[in-house]
Motif scaffolding. Structure first.
Motif, mmCIF file in Angstrom:
data_model
loop_
_atom_site.group_PDB
_atom_site.id
_atom_site.type_symbol
_atom_site.label_atom_id
_atom_site.label_comp_id
_atom_site.label_asym_id
_atom_site.label_seq_id
_atom_site.Cartn_x
_atom_site.Cartn_y
_atom_site.Cartn_z
ATOM 1 N N ALA A 67 0.832 -1.207 0.000
ATOM 2 C CA ALA A 67 0.000 0.000 0.000
ATOM 3 C C ALA A 67 0.867 1.257 0.000
ATOM 4 C CB ALA A 67 -0.926 -0.013 1.214
ATOM 5 N N MET A 68 1.968 1.227 0.733
ATOM 6 C CA MET A 68 2.894 2.365 0.746
ATOM 7 C C MET A 68 3.455 2.620 -0.643
ATOM 8 S SD MET A 68 4.966 1.459 4.268
ATOM 9 C CE MET A 68 6.228 2.717 4.042
ATOM 10 N N ARG A 69 3.890 1.568 -1.304
ATOM 11 C CA ARG A 69 4.488 1.733 -2.628
ATOM 12 C C ARG A 69 3.452 2.219 -3.643
ATOM 13 N NH1 ARG A 69 8.817 2.340 0.085
ATOM 14 N NH2 ARG A 69 10.269 0.594 0.226
ATOM 15 N N ARG A 70 2.216 1.721 -3.552
ATOM 16 C CA ARG A 70 1.165 2.177 -4.473
ATOM 17 C C ARG A 70 0.884 3.661 -4.290
ATOM 18 N NH1 ARG A 70 -1.367 -2.842 -3.225
ATOM 19 N NH2 ARG A 70 -2.673 -1.802 -1.672
ATOM 20 N N LYS A 71 1.023 4.143 -3.066
ATOM 21 C CA LYS A 71 0.767 5.562 -2.784
ATOM 22 C C LYS A 71 1.969 6.430 -3.123
ATOM 23 C CE LYS A 71 -1.313 8.582 0.697
ATOM 24 N NZ LYS A 71 -1.874 8.703 2.059
ATOM 25 N N GLY A 72 3.051 5.832 -3.541
ATOM 26 C CA GLY A 72 4.239 6.593 -3.899
ATOM 27 C C GLY A 72 5.151 6.915 -2.737
ATOM 28 N N ILE A 73 4.972 6.221 -1.614
ATOM 29 C CA ILE A 73 5.837 6.417 -0.447
ATOM 30 C C ILE A 73 7.067 5.551 -0.648
ATOM 31 C CG2 ILE A 73 6.030 6.165 2.058
ATOM 32 C CD1 ILE A 73 2.988 6.586 2.196
ATOM 33 N N SER A 74 8.199 6.199 -0.891
ATOM 34 C CA SER A 74 9.400 5.481 -1.312
ATOM 35 C C SER A 74 10.462 5.364 -0.228
ATOM 36 C CB SER A 74 10.013 6.164 -2.537
ATOM 37 O OG SER A 74 10.336 7.515 -2.251
ATOM 38 N N ILE A 75 10.101 5.635 1.035
ATOM 39 C CA ILE A 75 11.092 5.521 2.109
ATOM 40 C C ILE A 75 11.605 4.088 2.195
ATOM 41 C CG2 ILE A 75 10.056 7.407 3.425
ATOM 42 C CD1 ILE A 75 8.884 5.256 5.319
ATOM 43 N N PRO A 76 12.839 3.897 2.667
ATOM 44 C CA PRO A 76 13.359 2.534 2.811
ATOM 45 C C PRO A 76 12.516 1.711 3.787
ATOM 46 C CG PRO A 76 15.134 4.143 2.977
ATOM 47 C CD PRO A 76 13.852 4.912 3.014
ATOM 48 N N VAL A 77 12.315 0.447 3.461
ATOM 49 C CA VAL A 77 11.560 -0.468 4.309
ATOM 50 C C VAL A 77 12.411 -1.704 4.591
ATOM 51 C CG1 VAL A 77 9.566 -1.998 4.477
ATOM 52 C CG2 VAL A 77 9.296 0.287 3.499
ATOM 53 N N ILE A 78 12.553 -2.028 5.873
ATOM 54 C CA ILE A 78 13.212 -3.270 6.281
ATOM 55 C C ILE A 78 12.143 -4.219 6.809
ATOM 56 C CG2 ILE A 78 14.878 -4.358 7.833
ATOM 57 C CD1 ILE A 78 16.365 -1.696 7.952
ATOM 58 N N ILE A 79 12.011 -5.382 6.201
ATOM 59 C CA ILE A 79 11.091 -6.400 6.685
ATOM 60 C C ILE A 79 11.825 -7.259 7.724
ATOM 61 C CG2 ILE A 79 9.916 -8.555 6.063
ATOM 62 C CD1 ILE A 79 8.300 -6.230 5.217
ATOM 63 N N ILE A 80 11.198 -7.431 8.894
ATOM 64 C CA ILE A 80 11.744 -8.349 9.897
ATOM 65 C C ILE A 80 10.749 -9.501 10.065
ATOM 66 C CG2 ILE A 80 13.158 -6.648 11.093
ATOM 67 C CD1 ILE A 80 10.962 -6.327 13.162
ATOM 68 N N THR A 81 11.251 -10.721 10.063
ATOM 69 C CA THR A 81 10.345 -11.869 10.079
ATOM 70 C C THR A 81 11.080 -13.138 10.483
ATOM 71 O OG1 THR A 81 8.858 -13.200 8.684
ATOM 72 C CG2 THR A 81 10.805 -12.276 7.640
ATOM 73 N N ASP A 98 13.300 -2.992 0.928
ATOM 74 C CA ASP A 98 14.677 -2.652 0.582
ATOM 75 C C ASP A 98 15.672 -3.593 1.256
ATOM 76 O OD1 ASP A 98 14.491 0.151 -0.887
ATOM 77 O OD2 ASP A 98 13.058 0.186 0.769
ATOM 78 N N ASP A 99 15.225 -4.229 2.330
ATOM 79 C CA ASP A 99 16.084 -5.170 3.042
ATOM 80 C C ASP A 99 15.187 -6.153 3.795
ATOM 81 O OD1 ASP A 99 18.330 -6.423 3.978
ATOM 82 O OD2 ASP A 99 19.214 -4.629 4.872
#
Length: 229
Positions: A67-81, A98-99
């Motif tokens: 949803a962030m990417r569709r809205k054009g929010i391009s800040i770095p995102v780190i997925i933790i899982t 991004d990571d």
């Protein structure tokens, strides 16, 4: 620098938050996907990076990131899982991360990844002009232009303008400006922030721009065009 931390394990979330704050970051925490979605999609919060747990109650982390990417929010995102399979990592990266950091992880590694990700966008931004409406701003040369008119800003004026022009038409609070420009620990008084806003308003008039920095009383400021509602 402001980080959005989304993790449903409250104990782990608090632990990560404390370590990030010790490193000098401002951290907002969310514990479920529904609340996290609201924060992640609201550009007025001006987050610089998001750390998102993939498995969340109500709305999962992957959906939030998409949803962030569709809205054009391009800040770095780190997925933790805890999902460590190769296909899981590929899916996360292909959907906008991004990571990808697998639990359990060491906080120093998370901090290193944050530093690496926040360096790269800054270097890219410094190489290009930022534009909004009739404005063009060269961050490297500190030059603000409107049509054939241009002028040179001071270093501090450039820092303040960068916050507004990278988040046009978004409400920017005085506190947010202080965090972005002067950091978490500062003795700057609110009147100094107002002075820089006044300086920039004069600069916009000097070059004949249709843009203005509007005061939203009791809330902050917003860069917009003069015919905006």
């Amino acid at each position: 620098m402001k980080i959005l931390l989304i993790e449903d394990d409250m104990e782990l979330c608090t632990s990560i938050q404390e370590e990030l704050q010790k490193a000098g970051y401002v951290v907002d925490c969310c514990y479920d996907g529904e609340i996290a979605m609201i924060h992640a999609l609201n550009m007025e919060y001006c987050y610089d990076l998001a750390v998102i747990d993939r498995m969340l109650p109500i709305v999962d982390g992957m959906t939030i990131m998409q949803a962030m990417r569709r809205k054009g929010i391009s800040i770095p995102v780190i997925i933790i899982t805890g999902m460590s399979e190769l296909n899981d990592r590929i899916e996360g990266l292909d959907n906008g991360a991004d990571d990808y950091l697998v639990k359990p992880f060491h906080i120093p590694e998370l901090l290193a990844r944050i530093r690496a990700l926040t360096r790269r966008p800054a270097e890219i931004r410094q190489e290009a002009c930022i534009c909004f409406a009739d404005l063009s701003f060269d961050q490297t040369e500190h030059t603000l232009s409107c049509g054939a008119n241009s002028l040179l800003l001071t270093a501090r004026e450039s820092e303040v303008l960068s916050v507004f022009i990278t988040h046009p038409q978004s409400l920017i609070s005085r506190d947010r400006l202080i965090y972005k420009i002067w950091g978490t620990y500062t003795d700057i008084v609110p009147g100094n922030v107002d002075n820089y806003i006044s300086f920039l308003r004069k600069r916009l008039k000097e070059i004949g721009s249709i843009c203005e920095i509007k005061t939203i009383y009791g809330a902050g400021y917003r860069l917009e065009t003069k015919n905006a509602g």
